[in-house]
Motif scaffolding. Structure first.
Motif, short mmCIF file in Angstrom:
data_model
loop_
_atom_site.label_atom_id
_atom_site.label_comp_id
_atom_site.label_asym_id
_atom_site.label_seq_id
_atom_site.Cartn_x
_atom_site.Cartn_y
_atom_site.Cartn_z
N ARG A 702 -36.73 33.86 -31.22
CA ARG A 702 -37.42 32.45 -31.49
C ARG A 702 -36.10 31.46 -30.98
O ARG A 702 -36.19 30.47 -30.19
N GLU A 703 -35.02 31.83 -31.42
CA GLU A 703 -33.86 30.92 -30.99
C GLU A 703 -33.51 30.86 -29.85
O GLU A 703 -33.30 29.73 -29.26
N THR A 704 -33.30 31.86 -29.00
CA THR A 704 -33.25 32.06 -27.61
C THR A 704 -34.40 31.10 -26.95
O THR A 704 -34.08 30.49 -26.01
N LEU A 705 -35.70 31.39 -27.24
CA LEU A 705 -36.64 30.65 -26.58
C LEU A 705 -36.74 29.25 -26.80
O LEU A 705 -36.92 28.47 -25.82
N ILE A 706 -36.26 28.69 -27.96
CA ILE A 706 -36.23 27.21 -28.27
C ILE A 706 -35.17 26.64 -27.25
O ILE A 706 -35.36 25.65 -26.76
N GLU A 707 -34.02 27.63 -27.24
CA GLU A 707 -32.77 26.80 -26.47
C GLU A 707 -33.20 26.86 -25.18
O GLU A 707 -33.03 25.64 -24.30
N ALA A 708 -33.92 27.78 -24.29
CA ALA A 708 -34.26 28.00 -23.01
C ALA A 708 -35.26 26.74 -22.82
O ALA A 708 -35.37 26.21 -21.86
N THR A 709 -36.29 26.72 -23.68
CA THR A 709 -37.27 25.81 -23.55
C THR A 709 -36.70 24.31 -23.43
O THR A 709 -37.11 23.61 -22.37
N ARG A 710 -35.98 23.91 -24.42
CA ARG A 710 -35.46 22.76 -24.50
C ARG A 710 -34.50 22.56 -23.18
O ARG A 710 -34.68 21.34 -22.53
N ASP A 711 -33.59 23.59 -22.73
CA ASP A 711 -32.99 23.16 -21.53
C ASP A 711 -33.84 22.94 -20.26
O ASP A 711 -33.54 22.26 -19.21
N LEU A 712 -34.95 23.80 -20.04
CA LEU A 712 -35.92 23.65 -19.05
C LEU A 712 -36.46 22.09 -19.06
O LEU A 712 -36.62 21.33 -18.10
N THR A 713 -36.91 21.76 -20.35
CA THR A 713 -37.63 20.49 -20.38
C THR A 713 -36.67 19.39 -20.11
O THR A 713 -37.21 18.51 -19.19
N VAL A 714 -35.41 19.47 -20.40
CA VAL A 714 -34.31 18.46 -20.03
C VAL A 714 -34.04 18.36 -18.33
O VAL A 714 -34.27 17.44 -17.85
N TYR A 715 -34.06 19.60 -17.86
CA TYR A 715 -33.91 19.78 -16.45
C TYR A 715 -34.93 19.29 -15.71
O TYR A 715 -34.95 18.36 -14.81
N ILE A 716 -36.50 19.40 -16.08
CA ILE A 716 -37.53 18.90 -15.43
C ILE A 716 -37.69 17.37 -15.41
O ILE A 716 -38.02 16.84 -14.57
N GLU A 717 -37.39 16.56 -16.79
CA GLU A 717 -37.41 15.19 -16.76
C GLU A 717 -36.23 14.67 -16.06
O GLU A 717 -36.54 13.34 -15.60
N LEU A 754 -42.46 23.89 -26.93
CA LEU A 754 -43.75 24.29 -25.68
C LEU A 754 -44.55 23.12 -25.49
O LEU A 754 -44.77 22.90 -24.22
N ASP A 755 -44.91 21.95 -26.20
CA ASP A 755 -45.37 20.87 -26.07
C ASP A 755 -44.81 20.04 -25.28
O ASP A 755 -45.35 19.39 -24.23
N LEU A 756 -43.43 19.73 -25.64
CA LEU A 756 -42.47 18.88 -24.87
C LEU A 756 -42.42 19.37 -23.31
O LEU A 756 -42.39 18.74 -22.43
N LEU A 757 -42.45 20.77 -23.29
CA LEU A 757 -42.09 21.29 -22.02
C LEU A 757 -43.46 21.18 -21.09
O LEU A 757 -43.34 20.79 -19.85
N GLU A 758 -44.53 21.38 -21.81
CA GLU A 758 -45.96 21.30 -21.08
C GLU A 758 -46.13 19.80 -20.48
O GLU A 758 -46.43 19.38 -19.24
#
Length: 849
Positions: A702-717, A754-758
């Motif tokens: 869960r911790e790694t998933l949250i970190e990677a998801t947040r990083d991808l979200t910021v990158y896409i934004e 996940l919602d933020l990434l979507e």
């Protein structure tokens, strides 16, 4: 007959020994001790007993005549207590010189050939002794007689070789023709020849052009072998097949010359016995039953199949030594070259002194160097020149018209060349400088292997030399003497000389064109590193080989590669291209070996490590080995971005996301290589995040998933729509699908991220004009893509979807506004149908919202 100088030295040494005996008589009067030791007495008795003259073998003073110069001097020094102070001082002063002069004395008294230095040492020593003529009366008288009338010594009744050693192996070595000047030492060659004669190999050939001193070096080495005794031959047999000699104004034929191999064998056999049996078999028996060193001088005049067959199987422990201008083959060669410039001038000055050539004695160093150069620094030609000047010829006229000398040195060699070698030699003579095998092939259009065979033959015959023009290229050129023979004697000219020169002039343009490409991306497989003109010609053929392979003509392609390996064996791009073609044909083993060879030859070429690493990934999925190759490329080329990208990508495949991100971050700081690079970097960053999320999902971390998801979200934004391409879109689409693939249980724990990434992905798709495909639409095979640039025509083209699949589309099958939008590179959605030939076509094409 021995030279005047050598006879003079014999007389001088004989006089010195008589003076030593006379002084020993004077100082030994009333001596109570024995003059000779028991070993000296026995040695003297043994020596005198073998001589025809009658001397008492009991009288110690008479026995002195049976000892050599060193013995006599040592015996005299035992009596120094009987000498006056002046005599004692004189003999003590010259003692150190005696140790050096004794070997020269032994050489003279045993009839061995002297060296250039031997003559100098002996005459200087003589002059030193004559400074105290009261101690050397016999020497003084003999020397004065020689100086006043040198010819008188010929009339003396001295038996030359007085101290003939009957323990010496039988030999018939001739008196050398350098007896008057002494042998000019060539220690490296002498040592090499001696070593090879004493080796296990049965046949040794002393190879070289005419006039380079093959016979002299061989004779001197054999005489040294006899003197040293460090051999175990029962006999040394010498025969000469020399058919001519170079006289001052012409080449003189030797009427009694051996003219065939059968005559040569007969000459050897007659030395031992006369018989009517087959001379070749008699010689073979002789060599089988005894350990014989058989020497054939000037082999090239009688070289035929009989000699070759004989040399292939020397019987017993006997050996064959040959001197030749033409190689025998399957032998152990010793290559004799002309003098270097300093040696040539020193030898010429010695000739001038020996022959007392007044009009050359005062010539300046530069002038003598010029003469030596014009005579190619050859010992024979230098002597021919000196004797010619002594006879009254002008030095300039001799060096300006050396046709006789050229013919003497090379006539036999050129006659022995094959027709093919002569043809290629003529072509080589047309060119203004040394050239590589690749250049020679380009200008002649000859088969590369035939050219290679000719060059090997010409090098074996010492007509062509091979040199390294630089660290990347080997070139071939005609030796100056051979070039002079071609031009002045044969007046050779290739029938296609104009065409050859035309082709030669083209090379510079080809080279400059390829060099102009050197600033291109070295990591682009179609770019080649070119360092020489030969490599530029090779690249032209490499491009053709690649085209052949891409057209499925693999056999012809690899055949061309094999030819290039002959012309440019050390050019790494040949093996790099071979690896590509072999991979294309499915021959991975050959491709792997070719990559390794390219790396071995292409020192400090980072792109080779990158290409090899790519091969390891694509062929074997060997990411561990590949990443090491990519890291080497980074080490060799720290400024380029491509090795960093590939290293990052490979660490991503190895699931080492920290190192993947580290190398990606380093690449982001580099100068952008081309317009495609931003898309590559963007795609790699997206993939790193995607794979990190995917692995975290699999491992339920869960911790790694949250970190990677947040990083991808910021990158896409913050992602710039202008840098993406179809590949990036495809991977972003996979990220969207990944978000929607989480099961309910795990998704609830990370739903916010996940919602933020979507949302970020949806917003980016909307901003980029990318349709939001639902799962149901995907199942109905609805595609999303845009028109491909490659292959686009005014009325048709190919759509490429986000998965990289292509489908044909024709202008007549879509609305006009859709065709206009496609040419503006806008996205469309469509379905796929297969035509009668099972080819995919786009249908139901519509613009995305």
């Amino acid at each position: 007959m021995a030279s005047l100088q050598k006879i003079a030295l014999y007389i001088c040494f004989d006089a010195m020994e008589n003076d030593l005996i006379q002084k020993t008589r004077e100082f030994s009067v009333d001596s109570e001790i024995a003059i000779l030791t028991p070993p000296e007495r026995k040695k003297a008795q043994d020596n005198l007993s073998r001589r025809p003259q009658t001397r008492s073998l009991d009288d110690e003073l008479e026995l002195l005549h049976g000892l050599d110069l060193g013995d006599k001097f040592n015996i005299l020094m035992r009596l120094k207590s009987k000498m006056s102070q002046g005599a004692k001082s004189h003999y003590l002063e010259i003692k150190k010189h005696f140790d050096k002069i004794v070997p020269v004395r032994n050489t003279v008294m045993h009839g061995r050939p002297l060296t250039f230095d031997d003559y100098s040492k002996a005459f200087l020593f003589t002059e030193l002794l004559l400074q105290k003529k009261e101690y050397w009366p016999n020497l003084y008288k003999s020397y004065e007689n020689y100086k006043s009338n040198p010819q008188s010594i010929v009339e003396t009744s001295i038996r030359y070789l007085e101290n003939f050693d009957f323990n010496e192996p039988f030999n018939n070595l001739p008196q050398p023709d350098y007896d008057d000047t002494g042998f000019f030492p060539r220690p490296k060659l002498e040592k090499e020849l001696k070593r090879k004669i004493l080796s296990r190999h049965p046949v040794v050939t002393v190879l070289g052009d005419g006039g380079d001193g093959k016979t002299a070096i061989t004779l001197q080495t054999l005489y040294d072998l006899l003197s040293s005794g460090d051999h175990d031959f029962d006999a040394i047999i010498w025969i000469s097949a020399k058919s001519s000699r170079l006289a001052t104004r012409e080449i003189k034929r030797i009427e009694t010359a051996i003219t065939s191999s059968i005559s040569a064998f007969d000459e050897v056999a007659k030395i031992f016995e006369d018989s009517k049996e087959d001379p070749k078999e008699r010689v073979r028996t002789l060599l089988k039953e005894n350990k014989i060193l058989l020497v054939i001088d000037n082999l090239e005049t009688i070289l035929d199949k009989t000699i070759r067959d004989f040399a292939e199987e020397i019987p017993g422990e006997s050996k064959l030594v040959l001197t030749s201008r033409v190689p025998l083959g399957s032998d152990l060669p010793v290559h004799v070259e002309p003098f270097n410039q300093d040696e040539a001038v020193t030898f010429l000055r010695n000739l001038i002194s020996t022959y007392d050539i007044g009009n050359l004695r005062k010539e300046k160093e530069e002038k003598l160097r010029l003469y030596a150069t014009r005579l190619h620094n050859k010992p024979l030609l230098l002597k021919w020149f000196a004797l010619g000047v002594k006879s009254g010829l002008s030095p300039s006229s001799i060096v300006s018209s050396p046709e006789d000398a050229l013919r003497f040195c090379l006539e036999n060699v050129f006659e022995a060349l094959s027709a093919q070698a002569k043809k290629h030699l003529a072509a080589l003579s047309v060119l203004p400088r040394a050239v590589s095998l690749g250049v020679l092939q380009h200008v002649t259009k000859e088969d590369i292997r035939l050219l290679e065979n000719s060059l090997v033959e010409l090098m074996n015959f010492a007509i062509v030399t091979q040199e390294s023009e630089n660290r990347y290229e080997t070139v071939y050129q005609i030796k100056p003497l051979a070039k002079a023979y071609l031009v002045r004697v044969l007046k050779a000219k290739h029938s296609d000389s104009e065409e050859i020169l035309k082709n030669f002039r083209q090379i510079e343009g080809i080279y400059q064109n390829e060099r102009g490409n050197k600033l291109h991306d070295r990591y682009n497989p179609i770019c080649y590193i070119v360092r020489t003109k030969s490599e530029a010609l090779a690249v032209k053929n490499l491009r053709y080989a690649v085209r052949l392979a891409q057209n499925d003509d693999i056999v012809a392609s690899l055949s061309l590669i094999d030819e290039l390996k002959v012309s440019n064996p050390d050019y790494f791009e040949i093996y790099r291209t071979e690896a590509y073609i072999s991979t294309l044909s499915g021959d991975n083993n050959r491709a792997h070996e070719a990559h390794l060879t390219a790396l071995e030859l292409g020192e400090n070429q980072p792109q080779l490590h990158l290409f090899y690493g790519t091969f390891l990934v694509r062929t074997y999925s060997d990411y561990d080995a590949a990443v090491e190759q990519f890291k080497k490329a980074v080490e060799l080329d720290e400024e380029s971005i491509q090795p960093l990208i590939e290293t990052s990508r490979t660490y991503m495949y190895l699931l080492d996301f920290d190192l993947a991100q580290e190398y990606l971050d380093r690449s982001l700081k580099k100068k952008i290589a081309n317009y495609k690079t931003p898309a590559f970097l963007c795609d790699l960053q997206v993939q790193i995040y995607y794979r990190k999320i995917e692995l975290s999902k699999k491992n339920k971390n869960r911790e790694t998933l949250i970190e990677a998801t947040r990083d991808l979200t910021v990158y896409i934004e913050t992602l710039n729509v202008g840098v993406i391409d179809d590949v990036v879109i495809r991977h972003l689409r996979k990220c969207y699908d990944l978000v929607n693939s989480f099961n309910t249980g795990f998704q609830n724990r990370v739903s916010k991220e996940l919602d933020l990434l979507e949302v970020a992905l949806q917003n980016f798709f909307k901003k980029a004009g990318i349709p939001q495909l639902s799962v149901s639409s995907t199942e109905n095979h609805l595609k999303f893509g845009r028109l491909k640039n490659a292959g686009r025509k005014p009325s048709f083209g190919f759509l490429v979807d986000t998965e990289g699949n292509e489908a044909f589309i024709h202008r007549s099958n879509v609305e006009p506004e859709i065709w206009i939008a496609l040419n503006e590179e806008k996205y469309v959605q469509y379905e796929i149908v297969l035509d009668e030939q099972k080819r995919p076509r786009a249908t139901n094409v519509s613009l995305t919202q």
